[in-house]
Design a protein around this motif. Structure first.
Motif, mmCIF file in Angstrom:
data_model
loop_
_atom_site.group_PDB
_atom_site.id
_atom_site.type_symbol
_atom_site.label_atom_id
_atom_site.label_comp_id
_atom_site.label_asym_id
_atom_site.label_seq_id
_atom_site.Cartn_x
_atom_site.Cartn_y
_atom_site.Cartn_z
ATOM 1 N N THR A 191 -14.095 9.983 -4.656
ATOM 2 C CA THR A 191 -12.900 9.557 -3.936
ATOM 3 C C THR A 191 -12.482 10.638 -2.949
ATOM 4 N N ASP A 192 -11.514 10.314 -2.089
ATOM 5 C CA ASP A 192 -10.946 11.330 -1.214
ATOM 6 C C ASP A 192 -10.003 12.233 -2.007
ATOM 7 N N THR A 193 -9.804 13.424 -1.526
ATOM 8 C CA THR A 193 -8.986 14.398 -2.249
ATOM 9 C C THR A 193 -7.521 13.965 -2.268
ATOM 10 N N ILE A 194 -6.783 14.510 -3.221
ATOM 11 C CA ILE A 194 -5.349 14.255 -3.280
ATOM 12 C C ILE A 194 -4.672 14.747 -2.007
ATOM 13 N N ASP A 195 -5.103 15.893 -1.478
ATOM 14 C CA ASP A 195 -4.544 16.400 -0.218
ATOM 15 C C ASP A 195 -4.723 15.392 0.911
ATOM 16 N N ASP A 196 -5.919 14.830 1.031
ATOM 17 C CA ASP A 196 -6.186 13.866 2.097
ATOM 18 C C ASP A 196 -5.320 12.616 1.933
ATOM 19 N N ARG A 197 -5.154 12.166 0.705
ATOM 20 C CA ARG A 197 -4.347 10.960 0.485
ATOM 21 C C ARG A 197 -2.885 11.201 0.863
ATOM 22 N N ILE A 198 -2.338 12.341 0.428
ATOM 23 C CA ILE A 198 -0.941 12.639 0.759
ATOM 24 C C ILE A 198 -0.771 12.790 2.267
ATOM 25 N N ALA A 199 -1.732 13.455 2.908
ATOM 26 C CA ALA A 199 -1.641 13.680 4.353
ATOM 27 C C ALA A 199 -1.684 12.379 5.142
ATOM 28 N N ALA A 200 -2.287 11.337 4.578
ATOM 29 C CA ALA A 200 -2.420 10.063 5.303
ATOM 30 C C ALA A 200 -1.187 9.190 5.212
ATOM 31 N N ILE A 201 -0.313 9.453 4.265
ATOM 32 C CA ILE A 201 0.802 8.532 4.000
ATOM 33 C C ILE A 201 1.660 8.322 5.237
ATOM 34 N N ASP A 202 2.079 9.398 5.880
ATOM 35 C CA ASP A 202 2.953 9.286 7.047
ATOM 36 C C ASP A 202 2.269 8.534 8.176
ATOM 37 N N ASP A 203 0.971 8.762 8.361
ATOM 38 C CA ASP A 203 0.242 8.070 9.432
ATOM 39 C C ASP A 203 0.213 6.560 9.201
ATOM 40 N N PHE A 204 0.042 6.136 7.944
ATOM 41 C CA PHE A 204 0.004 4.706 7.662
ATOM 42 C C PHE A 204 1.377 4.058 7.840
ATOM 43 N N VAL A 205 2.428 4.775 7.485
ATOM 44 C CA VAL A 205 3.773 4.244 7.742
ATOM 45 C C VAL A 205 3.994 4.094 9.241
ATOM 46 N N ALA A 206 3.584 5.093 10.009
ATOM 47 C CA ALA A 206 3.746 5.040 11.465
ATOM 48 C C ALA A 206 2.942 3.910 12.087
ATOM 49 N N ALA A 207 1.841 3.509 11.450
ATOM 50 C CA ALA A 207 0.993 2.440 11.984
ATOM 51 C C ALA A 207 1.502 1.049 11.628
ATOM 52 N N GLY A 208 2.592 0.971 10.866
ATOM 53 C CA GLY A 208 3.162 -0.337 10.562
ATOM 54 C C GLY A 208 2.907 -0.851 9.163
ATOM 55 N N TYR A 209 2.319 -0.021 8.312
ATOM 56 C CA TYR A 209 2.135 -0.396 6.913
ATOM 57 C C TYR A 209 3.350 0.029 6.100
ATOM 58 N N GLU A 210 3.645 -0.716 5.060
ATOM 59 C CA GLU A 210 4.529 -0.204 4.028
ATOM 60 C C GLU A 210 3.653 0.607 3.073
ATOM 61 N N VAL A 211 4.113 1.789 2.671
ATOM 62 C CA VAL A 211 3.306 2.643 1.807
ATOM 63 C C VAL A 211 4.072 2.972 0.536
ATOM 64 N N HIS A 212 3.509 2.585 -0.591
ATOM 65 C CA HIS A 212 4.023 2.948 -1.905
ATOM 66 C C HIS A 212 3.046 3.893 -2.586
ATOM 67 N N LEU A 213 3.445 4.406 -3.737
ATOM 68 C CA LEU A 213 2.623 5.342 -4.493
ATOM 69 C C LEU A 213 2.228 4.712 -5.821
ATOM 70 N N ASN A 214 0.991 4.928 -6.198
ATOM 71 C CA ASN A 214 0.442 4.390 -7.437
ATOM 72 C C ASN A 214 0.062 5.567 -8.329
ATOM 73 N N PHE A 215 0.903 5.884 -9.305
ATOM 74 C CA PHE A 215 0.623 6.973 -10.234
ATOM 75 C C PHE A 215 -0.201 6.400 -11.382
ATOM 76 N N SER A 216 -1.519 6.485 -11.208
ATOM 77 C CA SER A 216 -2.388 5.785 -12.154
ATOM 78 C C SER A 216 -3.792 6.377 -12.126
ATOM 79 N N PRO A 217 -4.395 6.564 -13.319
ATOM 80 C CA PRO A 217 -3.730 6.470 -14.610
ATOM 81 C C PRO A 217 -3.050 7.790 -14.978
ATOM 82 N N VAL A 218 -2.009 7.686 -15.753
ATOM 83 C CA VAL A 218 -1.402 8.869 -16.341
ATOM 84 C C VAL A 218 -2.180 9.177 -17.621
ATOM 85 N N VAL A 219 -2.847 10.315 -17.622
ATOM 86 C CA VAL A 219 -3.687 10.722 -18.758
ATOM 87 C C VAL A 219 -2.921 11.770 -19.561
#
Length: 354
Positions: A218-246
Motif C-alpha cells: 500500500t501507499d505510506t501513511i505519510d502519502d495518504r495524509i498528504a493527499a487528503i487536502d488535495d482530494f478535498v480541493a478537487a471536489g471530493y468529500e474526504v473522511h477517515l477510515n481507522f481500520s483495522p484497530v489492532v
C-alpha cells in the motif's frame, strides 16, 4: 515488484468482447489472454494451495475479466446506507487482514466487472425507486450513500479500467446520492475527475508500526495524509477510515500520536467536512493459515486466541470461523478509542465505531 505487472489476463468470453474488456486489454498489450468459463472458477488460481507462496506475485501479474451477474443493492447502515453492486473484486495490494480472500481461496488478484453500464443503471433504479432521503442517517444527513468499493480498492481499480471514473461521473449527476469508497492507495489521476461533491473518499489510516507490518504493497501513511487536502480541493468529500484497530502493546499511545498528527497537519477546511469510522480487527481461521504461508510476522499480532472469540459467518469461502475480539475486550477498546478521539482530535466526528 511494482503494484501491477500484468502478464496474464483470464477473461470470460462476454467480458473479452465488451468495450470495457477491450479497453483493459489495451492497457496491458503484452499480457497473455486466457479464456475462462467463470471468474469464480479458475483452476490455476482458485483453490490451489500451492499458490500461497506466490500470494503477492499473483496479485501483481494476474488480472481477471468477468461480468457481475447479481446486480443487487444491499442495505448497510455503517460505511454507507447501501452497498452497490461491485465493479471489481480483489486487489493488487496485500493487506494481511483483508477479508475478501476468504471467498476466493488461495489467490486474490483483481477481477474487473466489465458490464459497468448495467451496474450504474441498477444503482440509479434503486435510488429513484426510493425517492428522496427523508431522514438523516449517520452515513449522511442529506444524500443516500452507496459504497462502491466493498470488495476492492477503487483507487487501484482506476489504474486498470475506467469503471471508477464512470461511477464518479455518474454520481456527480445523480441528485441526492453519493458514492463512497475506502482506500489505501493514492491515485492522483482521480484528481482530474469532476466529482462535484458526489463521491466520498475514505482514506484508511493506522499507526505507522501497524501499517509497515500489515498494509503490504500500500501507499505510506505519510502519502495518504498528504493527499487528503488535495482530494478535498478537487471536489471530493474526504473522511477517515481507522481500520483495522489492532489491539497490541502501545496501541493507545500510537493511535494518540496519529490523531495528534492529523490535528496538526490537516487544514481547517478539511477538518470542517471530515468524519471517521472506527473498525476493530476481525480475522479468519482460513486467512490465518494462508498468512502463515507467506507472512508469519503478521499473525503474531492478528492471531490472539486469548483475546478473540469465534463468530460464525455464512456459507462459502475459506474453511473455519471469523474471529473477533471478545465482547468485553472490544467494548472497552471502543470506549477507549472514543476517548482518544475526544482528547486528541475533538474536531473529528465518529460516524460509527465497532
Amino acid at each position: 515488484m511494482t503494484l501491477l505487472e500484468v502478464a496474464t489476463i483470464h477473461a470470460e468470453p462476454a467480458s473479452l468482447a465488451s468495450a470495457r474488456g477491450q479497453e483493459v486489454l489495451a492497457r496491458f498489450p503484452d499480457a497473455e489472454v486466457v479464456e475462462i468459463d467463470s471468474h469464480w472458477a479458475i483452476p490455476d488460481l482458485h483453490g490451489a494451495e500451492e499458490n500461497v507462496a506466490r500470494w503477492v506475485r499473483i496479485k501483481a501479474e494476474h488480472l481477471v475479466l468477468g461480468e457481475k451477474k447479481t446486480l443487487t443493492v444491499r442495505e448497510n447502515g455503517r460505511s454507507a446506507d447501501f452497498i452497490a453492486p461491485s465493479t471489481a473484486n480483489g486487489c493488487a495490494m496485500a493487506c494481511a487482514y483483508c477479508y475478501v480472500p476468504r471467498r476466493k481461496g488461495y489467490a486474490n488478484p483483481i477481477t474487473v466487472f466489465t458490464n459497468i453500464d448495467a451496474i450504474a443503471r441498477a444503482i440509479t433504479r434503486h435510488h429513484r425507486k426510493l425517492g428522496p432521503k427523508t431522514e438523516p442517517t449517520q452515513c449522511d444527513p442529506v444524500d443516500r450513500v452507496y459504497d462502491i468499493g466493498e470488495n476492492s480498492d477503487c483507487s487501484v481499480d482506476a489504474r486498470v479500467s475506467d469503471n471508477v471514473a464512470d461511477l464518479v461521473a455518474h454520481f456527480a449527476r445523480l441528485d441526492g446520492a453519493k458514492a463512497s469508497f475506502a482506500t489505501k492507495h493514492v491515485n492522483r489521476d482521480l484528481l482530474a475527475l469532476d466529482p462535484r461533491g458526489g463521491t466520498r473518499v475514505r482514506f484508511s489510516l493506522m499507526p505507522r508500526r501497524d501499517a509497515r507490518l500489515l498494509d503490504i504493497r500500500t501507499d505510506t501513511i505519510d502519502d495518504r495524509i498528504a493527499a487528503i487536502d488535495d482530494f478535498v480541493a478537487a471536489g471530493y468529500e474526504v473522511h477517515l477510515n481507522f481500520s483495522p484497530v489492532v489491539l497490541r502493546e502501545r496501541w493507545q499511545s500510537e493511535w494518540a500520536l496519529l490523531l495528534d498528527e492529523l490535528t496538526d497537519r490537516l487544514p481547517e477546511p478539511v477538518k470542517a467536512q471530515a468524519a471517521c469510522e472506527v473498525i476493530l480487527l476481525t480475522h479468519h481461521e482460513g486467512l490465518h493459515e494462508v498468512n502463515l504461508g507467506w507472512h508469519t510476522q503478521a499473525e503474531d499480532v492478528l492471531w490472539r486466541p486469548e483475546a478473540q472469540e469465534a463468530k460464525r459467518t455464512g456459507p462459502g469461502g475459506l474453511a473455519g470461523d471469523v474471529v473477533r475480539y471478545r465482547v468485553d475486550v472490544k467494548r472497552r477498546a471502543v470506549a477507549r478509542f472514543r476517548e482518544l478521539v475526544a482528547r486528541h482530535a475533538p474536531w473529528l466526528t465518529i460516524r460509527y465505531a465497532f
